[in-house]
Design a protein around this motif. Structure first.
Motif, PDB file in Angstrom:
ATOM      1  N   UNK A   1      -0.581   4.161  -1.787  1.00 23.45           N
ATOM      2  CA  UNK A   1      -0.561   3.040  -2.555  1.00 23.45           C
ATOM      3  C   UNK A   1       0.629   2.251  -1.672  1.00 23.45           C
ATOM      4  N   UNK A   2       0.602   1.007  -1.203  1.00 16.34           N
ATOM      5  CA  UNK A   2       1.577   0.070  -0.661  1.00 16.34           C
ATOM      6  C   UNK A   2       2.188  -0.919  -1.757  1.00 16.34           C
ATOM      7  N   UNK A   3       3.229  -0.340  -2.543  1.00 16.01           N
ATOM      8  CA  UNK A   3       3.533  -1.153  -3.742  1.00 16.01           C
ATOM      9  C   UNK A   3       4.102  -2.503  -3.555  1.00 16.01           C
ATOM     10  N   UNK A   4       4.624  -2.845  -2.239  1.00 14.18           N
ATOM     11  CA  UNK A   4       5.111  -4.138  -1.872  1.00 14.18           C
ATOM     12  C   UNK A   4       3.596  -5.041  -1.509  1.00 14.18           C
ATOM     13  N   UNK A   5       2.628  -4.550  -1.610  1.00 12.86           N
ATOM     14  CA  UNK A   5       1.386  -5.223  -0.912  1.00 12.86           C
ATOM     15  C   UNK A   5       1.541  -5.862   0.438  1.00 12.86           C
ATOM     16  N   UNK A   6       2.421  -5.464   1.221  1.00 10.60           N
ATOM     17  CA  UNK A   6       2.529  -5.991   2.574  1.00 10.60           C
ATOM     18  C   UNK A   6       1.761  -5.048   3.606  1.00 10.60           C
ATOM     19  N   UNK A   7       0.320  -5.340   3.695  1.00 12.28           N
ATOM     20  CA  UNK A   7      -0.668  -4.567   4.365  1.00 12.28           C
ATOM     21  C   UNK A   7      -1.050  -5.444   5.595  1.00 12.28           C
ATOM     22  N   UNK A   8      -0.598  -6.531   5.991  1.00 11.94           N
ATOM     23  CA  UNK A   8      -0.924  -7.153   7.283  1.00 11.94           C
ATOM     24  C   UNK A   8       0.220  -6.954   8.340  1.00 11.94           C
ATOM     25  N   UNK A   9      -0.420  -6.833   9.453  1.00 15.11           N
ATOM     26  CA  UNK A   9       0.483  -6.651  10.729  1.00 15.11           C
ATOM     27  C   UNK A   9       1.544  -7.786  10.780  1.00 15.11           C
ATOM     28  N   UNK A  10       1.171  -8.886  10.209  1.00 13.38           N
ATOM     29  CA  UNK A  10       2.076 -10.030  10.386  1.00 13.38           C
ATOM     30  C   UNK A  10       3.222  -9.884   9.540  1.00 13.38           C
ATOM     31  N   UNK A  11       2.788  -9.208   8.230  1.00  8.01           N
ATOM     32  CA  UNK A  11       4.173  -9.007   7.311  1.00  8.01           C
ATOM     33  C   UNK A  11       4.871  -7.823   7.787  1.00  8.01           C
ATOM     34  N   UNK A  12       4.270  -6.771   8.460  1.00  3.16           N
ATOM     35  CA  UNK A  12       4.880  -5.623   8.725  1.00  3.16           C
ATOM     36  C   UNK A  12       5.673  -5.681  10.236  1.00  3.16           C
ATOM     37  N   UNK A  13       5.353  -6.519  10.888  1.00  7.55           N
ATOM     38  CA  UNK A  13       5.709  -6.852  12.365  1.00  7.55           C
ATOM     39  C   UNK A  13       7.380  -6.854  12.469  1.00  7.55           C
TER      40      UNK A  13
ATOM     41  N   UNK B   1      15.662  -3.060   3.504  1.00  5.61           N
ATOM     42  CA  UNK B   1      16.503  -3.363   2.487  1.00  5.61           C
ATOM     43  C   UNK B   1      15.932  -4.207   1.602  1.00  5.61           C
ATOM     44  N   UNK B   2      15.323  -5.110   2.136  1.00  6.89           N
ATOM     45  CA  UNK B   2      14.510  -6.403   1.269  1.00  6.89           C
ATOM     46  C   UNK B   2      13.304  -5.644   0.329  1.00  6.89           C
ATOM     47  N   UNK B   3      12.598  -4.790   1.036  1.00 10.94           N
ATOM     48  CA  UNK B   3      11.670  -4.123   0.305  1.00 10.94           C
ATOM     49  C   UNK B   3      12.443  -3.495  -0.933  1.00 10.94           C
ATOM     50  N   UNK B   4      13.243  -2.697  -0.582  1.00 13.13           N
ATOM     51  CA  UNK B   4      13.677  -2.055  -1.561  1.00 13.13           C
ATOM     52  C   UNK B   4      14.392  -2.875  -2.921  1.00 13.13           C
ATOM     53  N   UNK B   5      15.040  -3.814  -2.597  1.00 11.75           N
ATOM     54  CA  UNK B   5      15.364  -4.793  -3.539  1.00 11.75           C
ATOM     55  C   UNK B   5      14.102  -5.312  -4.229  1.00 11.75           C
ATOM     56  N   UNK B   6      13.253  -5.888  -3.272  1.00 16.61           N
ATOM     57  CA  UNK B   6      12.028  -6.621  -4.230  1.00 16.61           C
ATOM     58  C   UNK B   6      11.300  -5.583  -5.027  1.00 16.61           C
ATOM     59  N   UNK B   7      11.103  -4.647  -4.548  1.00 16.42           N
ATOM     60  CA  UNK B   7       9.623  -3.546  -4.973  1.00 16.42           C
ATOM     61  C   UNK B   7      10.362  -2.216  -5.603  1.00 16.42           C
ATOM     62  N   UNK B   8      11.391  -2.021  -5.283  1.00 12.87           N
ATOM     63  CA  UNK B   8      11.917  -0.478  -5.765  1.00 12.87           C
ATOM     64  C   UNK B   8      13.099  -0.340  -6.754  1.00 12.87           C
ATOM     65  N   UNK B   9      13.483  -1.693  -7.041  1.00 13.38           N
ATOM     66  CA  UNK B   9      14.664  -1.596  -7.991  1.00 13.38           C
ATOM     67  C   UNK B   9      14.482  -1.210  -9.185  1.00 13.38           C
ATOM     68  N   UNK B  10      12.888  -1.409  -9.723  1.00 11.13           N
ATOM     69  CA  UNK B  10      12.699  -0.875 -11.059  1.00 11.13           C
ATOM     70  C   UNK B  10      12.676   0.568 -11.289  1.00 11.13           C
ATOM     71  N   UNK B  11      12.878   1.155 -10.239  1.00  9.46           N
ATOM     72  CA  UNK B  11      12.683   2.595 -10.459  1.00  9.46           C
ATOM     73  C   UNK B  11      11.377   3.388  -9.718  1.00  9.46           C
ATOM     74  N   UNK B  12      10.625   2.322  -9.060  1.00  8.06           N
ATOM     75  CA  UNK B  12       9.429   2.854  -8.458  1.00  8.06           C
ATOM     76  C   UNK B  12       9.956   3.871  -7.365  1.00  8.06           C
ATOM     77  N   UNK B  13       9.277   4.840  -7.185  1.00  8.25           N
ATOM     78  CA  UNK B  13       9.489   5.670  -6.230  1.00  8.25           C
ATOM     79  C   UNK B  13       8.839   5.474  -4.832  1.00  8.25           C
ATOM     80  N   UNK B  14       9.613   5.880  -3.640  1.00 11.48           N
ATOM     81  CA  UNK B  14       9.058   5.625  -2.353  1.00 11.48           C
ATOM     82  C   UNK B  14       9.051   6.943  -1.737  1.00 11.48           C
ATOM     83  N   UNK B  15       7.616   7.026  -1.288  1.00 12.48           N
ATOM     84  CA  UNK B  15       7.262   8.638  -0.602  1.00 12.48           C
ATOM     85  C   UNK B  15       7.499   8.523   0.847  1.00 12.48           C
ATOM     86  N   UNK B  16       7.122   7.448   1.403  1.00 13.74           N
ATOM     87  CA  UNK B  16       6.810   7.719   2.880  1.00 13.74           C
ATOM     88  C   UNK B  16       7.130   6.253   3.555  1.00 13.74           C
ATOM     89  N   UNK B  17       7.327   6.227   4.953  1.00 13.94           N
ATOM     90  CA  UNK B  17       7.390   4.790   5.455  1.00 13.94           C
ATOM     91  C   UNK B  17       6.863   4.990   6.985  1.00 13.94           C
TER      92      UNK B  17
END
Ligand code: GAL
Length: 386
Positions: free
Chosen positions: A216-228, A242-258
């Motif tokens: 699952x990509x919790x940020x929803x950013x799955x376009x190359x333009x967003x990921x570039x 850092x922005x992704x951590x703030x916007x998407x993982x601040x609520x305790x959602x776990x991140x497993x890989x990048x």
């Protein structure tokens, strides 16, 4: 020994002169440019311009050094330039190489579409152009491409991520593990043709797992333009993480890989993750972070259980291919390609020589990088090239 080698070079120079004289005699490019070449070859003085993108990345320094020494051993003089990732600097450097009388050009472009007028000037002066690792796009005047199988690099990065999460083994075979695992995706610089190949290889590999919900990509950013990541900048990747951590993982959602396509980005991403208290090692819960280039700082991080993997592209082999292709052109021949289908630059399919890559994990660093002489164990321990 030394003397023998030098004599070999002189002999090669003489043979080159003969070949070029023969070419000129047949009327193939018998303009003043090739007469100059003939004389230069007789003097053993053909010169090659080598344009590299930046010195801020270890890999391009290694590439530049390896190409330069390979060409010098083959008897050419070399003008090696790094452009600080600045497009106008690179175009000026290439202009200067052409007006300075380069007999061949080897170019790793910053922006694959920004060199049109330089390439026209090179073509007008009968200077062969070899595109180095990054395909030069939108121009007829690119003669040859030396690189790695860039789609497979993306496949290998995604496979490393999947195996790090436990969804597949290292060969990419599904393990039956269902997850779901949360990941974020990074891409390279959109003006670099390779970034698209890496992304496509990775996304094709990840898609089945995204489709069945195990990834699952919790940020929803799955376009190359967003990921570039413009210019492959470490700081840019760190900031986006850092922005992704703030916007998407601040609520305790776990991140497993990048998914990271390049070691410089990986180090920025890891800094961001550690900055919010993750890790410091994978054993302590740092997410799985991939990479590319086997840069020395990242190899140390892999050894230390911080970065999970990198893709090893042996720049010595790439440099060798660039030298071999240059020698062919300057001997009036066509270099040997092993791919004449994949790399359409928008105007033509550029004949290519593609090399294979390996995935480095902590347990094969010695075998792939130390035993092959790419890095010494001391360099890896220090995280610094000597
Ligand atoms: C790409 C290259 C990668 C990596 C990246 C950033 O063009 O294929 O290996 O070096 O640039 O420099």
């Amino acid at each position: 020994m030394r003397l023998g080698k030098k004599m070999g070079v002189v002999a090669a120079g003489a043979a080159l002169a003969l070949t070029l004289t023969a070419c000129a005699g047949e009327g193939a490019g018998s303009d003043s440019g090739s007469e100059d070449n003939t004389e230069a070859a007789a003097d053993g003085d053909l010169s090659v311009g080598v344009a590299m993108p930046t010195e801020t990345s270890e890999r391009w320094i290694a590439d530049g050094d390896a190409v330069k020494s390979g060409l010098e051993e083959a008897g050419y003089s070399v003008d090696l330039q790094f452009a600080g990732d600045d497009i106008p600097t690179q175009t000026q450097q290439i202009d200067a190489m052409i007006t300075g009388g380069a007999d061949a050009l080897i170019i790793a472009a910053i922006d694959g579409t920004a060199l049109t007028s330089q390439l026209e000037a090179a073509a007008a002066a009968d200077i062969p152009v070899i595109s180095y690792d990054r395909l030069i796009r939108d121009s007829e005047n690119v003669d040859f491409y030396v690189s790695f199988d860039n789609y497979k690099v993306g496949v290998a990065q995604a496979t490393a991520l999947l195996s790090g999460l436990g969804l597949t083994d290292e060969a990419g075979e599904p393990t039956g593990e269902e997850g779901p695992f949360n990941v974020e995706l990074f891409a390279g610089s959109l003006d670099d043709n390779n970034a698209h190949f890496f992304w496509d290889g990775a996304m094709d590999t990840l898609k089945p797992f995204m489709d069945d919900g195990s990834l699952v990509v919790p940020s929803g950013q799955t376009d190359i333009d967003q990921a570039a990541t413009l210019r492959w900048q470490q700081e840019t990747a760190q900031k986006r993480m850092e922005d992704l951590l703030t916007s998407t993982y601040n609520d305790g959602t776990e991140l497993h890989g990048v998914l990271s396509p390049y070691d410089g980005l990986s180090r920025g991403i890891i800094t961001a993750l550690q900055g919010v208290g993750m890790g410091p090692t994978m054993e302590d819960g740092l997410p799985v972070v991939t990479g590319q280039d086997a840069e020395i700082a990242s190899v140390k991080l892999i050894q230390d259980d911080v970065q999970q993997s990198t893709i090893f592209k042996d720049t010595r082999k790439l440099a060798d291919q660039a030298v071999v292709a240059t020698e062919s052109y300057l001997a009036g021949e066509e270099p040997e390609a092993n791919d004449t289908e994949t790399y359409d630059n928008g105007v033509k399919v550029v004949p290519s020589y593609l090399l294979e890559v390996d995935t480095v994990y902590a347990d094969n660093i010695t075998e792939l990088l130390v035993d092959s002489g790419y890095w010494t164990q001391e360099e890896i321990d220090a995280g610094q090239a000597e």
